[in-house]
Write an enzyme that holds these catalytic residues in place. Sequence first.
Site, short mmCIF file in Angstrom:
data_model
loop_
_atom_site.label_atom_id
_atom_site.label_comp_id
_atom_site.label_asym_id
_atom_site.label_seq_id
_atom_site.Cartn_x
_atom_site.Cartn_y
_atom_site.Cartn_z
N GLU A 350 -3.22 79.41 34.32
CA GLU A 350 -2.40 78.52 33.51
C GLU A 350 -2.93 78.48 32.07
O GLU A 350 -2.19 78.24 31.13
CB GLU A 350 -2.42 77.11 34.12
CG GLU A 350 -1.27 76.22 33.66
CD GLU A 350 -1.18 74.95 34.47
OE1 GLU A 350 -0.76 75.01 35.64
OE2 GLU A 350 -1.54 73.89 33.95
N HIS A 381 -12.58 90.54 56.52
CA HIS A 381 -11.79 90.95 57.68
C HIS A 381 -10.30 91.01 57.35
O HIS A 381 -9.46 91.04 58.24
CB HIS A 381 -12.03 89.99 58.85
CG HIS A 381 -13.47 90.00 59.28
ND1 HIS A 381 -13.93 90.79 60.29
CD2 HIS A 381 -14.55 89.36 58.78
CE1 HIS A 381 -15.24 90.62 60.43
NE2 HIS A 381 -15.64 89.75 59.52
N LYS A 509 9.36 72.16 35.39
CA LYS A 509 9.67 70.74 35.60
C LYS A 509 11.08 70.43 35.12
O LYS A 509 11.85 69.72 35.77
CB LYS A 509 8.66 69.86 34.86
CG LYS A 509 7.24 69.95 35.42
CD LYS A 509 6.30 68.96 34.75
CE LYS A 509 4.88 69.10 35.27
NZ LYS A 509 3.95 68.10 34.76
C1 G6Q Z 1 -2.27 71.21 34.13
C2 G6Q Z 1 -0.83 71.24 34.13
C3 G6Q Z 1 -0.18 70.82 35.42
C4 G6Q Z 1 -0.18 69.32 35.68
C5 G6Q Z 1 0.77 69.01 36.82
C6 G6Q Z 1 0.82 67.55 37.13
O1 G6Q Z 1 -2.97 71.52 33.19
O2 G6Q Z 1 -0.33 70.55 33.05
O3 G6Q Z 1 -0.73 71.46 36.53
O4 G6Q Z 1 -1.47 68.88 35.97
O5 G6Q Z 1 2.04 69.48 36.50
O6 G6Q Z 1 1.17 66.81 36.01
P1 G6Q Z 1 1.02 65.24 36.00
O7 G6Q Z 1 -0.42 64.92 36.17
O8 G6Q Z 1 1.55 64.80 34.68
O9 G6Q Z 1 1.83 64.73 37.15
#
Ligand code: G6Q
Length: 547
Positions: A350, A381, A509
């Site tokens: 990410e 394995h 999202k």
């Molecule tokens: C991490 C990202 C992503 C985030 C999740 C949850 O660096 O931004 O993995 O942590 O999408 O987001 P919220 O904590 O805002 O629910």
Amino acid sequence: MRKLKSWQKLEEHFSSIKDEEMRDMFANDPERFNKYSLTLDDILYDYSKNRINDQTLKLLLELAEEVNISTWIKKLFKGEPINHTENRAVLHMALRTQSSKPVKLDGINILPDIHYERERVKQLAEKIRTRQWRGATNQSITDVVNIGIGGSHLGPQMVYEALKPYTLHDINIHYVSNVDENHINDTLVYLNPETTLFIISSKTFTTQDTMVNAQTAKKWYLNKMGSEEFIHRHFCAVTANITLAKQFGINEGNIFKMWDWVGGRYSIWSSISLSIVIAIGSDNFDQLLVGADEVDQHFQDTPLEQNIPVIMALLGIWYNNFFASETIAILPYDQHLHRFPAYLQQADMESNGKSVDRNGKQVNYSTGPILFGEIGISAQHAFFQLLHQGTKLVPCDILAPIYNMERNLTHHHALMSNVFAQTEAMMKGRNEQEVTEELKAQGLNTAQIKALLPYKIFSGNRPTSTFIFDTLDPKTLGSLIALYEHKIFVQGIIWEINSFDQWGVELGKKLANTILSQLDDDDEVTNHDCSTNGLINHYKKKLNLPK
Ligand code: G6Q
């Protein structure tokens, strides 16, 4: 980046070294292990089984200097807004600093706020651990459910699993991330609402998966308990969005703060670890911070040639950009680290899965690798076949402890013999002569040997880097995580990308939210491409939604 002098020198150097065999390098230099290994406290980092020589390292270090890595490290720790696409500083290190020296953001010292929140987390955790926190019917808490996803899930779950021996065994911690109802239903089915505490972990408090799960948890609680009266004894939140958490119905006293200068995947050091503090206690959690802070000091103060995250990063660049290897395998030989590959997958992919540079230009070189991994023994394995004899070069990181909790040497020697044997085999391989001798010793005749020979040969020359540490305690775990965090940072600087935004995640999202509103009726959907329309309409038809 490709125009950098050091880069061009590395390209030339690569053509001269690419066919050299590590087995020869070892044969010619008995000091190779001593030369190419580093220690930090109880962590030994052996990078000698890599396809490098002194010249490779010299040029890679020149590259680090040419991109001004030391200046960038200073910028990072000074809280400059290096996450430029979100105009944010990157200050997760402030959450673990052991120093009282002010960490200023826009002229304001952020440490008092951090300490205040940590104290609140500790107090709540302590009340739960000591049975002072009572639920609606005056019973103590036996089960804690962390509802969150991504950075609000992977870190806490990984640390919880890694530090299981340090947890209170009569408080069960559960992690629910998937919006698939099976995840929360499978968890709730065994729980008693009177003794369950939910932690809604979401920095934004808008993430669909988490919000849907949180609402289901609330409904489940209300159905069983019949009243909201004592809900504040069963629901907490960790978030930067206090308003939305309050609207959800969480008591302000149960809301723990996050800040926008902590990225989700770097938030393990913050209140997002409430479930971990409940599980392992605040002293152990402090040790996690101490271990990470030790790495922060090492990263800032150690010359580049002895700087472990810098060396880790440079080796990654060497394989990714010169050998064109596309992947990296994380192979812990410690059962408790079974979620570590998944955690690092997010941290690395990410952060550095980007193709636009800091000036907004498309890059013309390869950036972050595909990271995958599994517990080493299980992987042996399963996919080690490809690592040993496949057509791809997969650099591997191997992590193993010297001691295990029970110190049962029958198990531990069996485990460690695999660590040593695998790294040796990947480096040396088995050549024609060795295979022939082995098959002869097994009594095979010349024709049989000839037929089997090509399959039994191992090319070797496959790189591994090995971390060996005393035991997987909170401090060492904190150090290991921070080593990888800084490795990722250094690579991001060299690739000239912003490691701290995540527009790809944001897109996911948004897209889901748009389509969600189209799923509630049986109207035919026509505004997407024909495949997406077809899939949505098939789903709706099969569900047979009412008009
Ligand atoms: C991490 C990202 C992503 C985030 C999740 C949850 O660096 O931004 O993995 O942590 O999408 O987001 P919220 O904590 O805002 O629910």
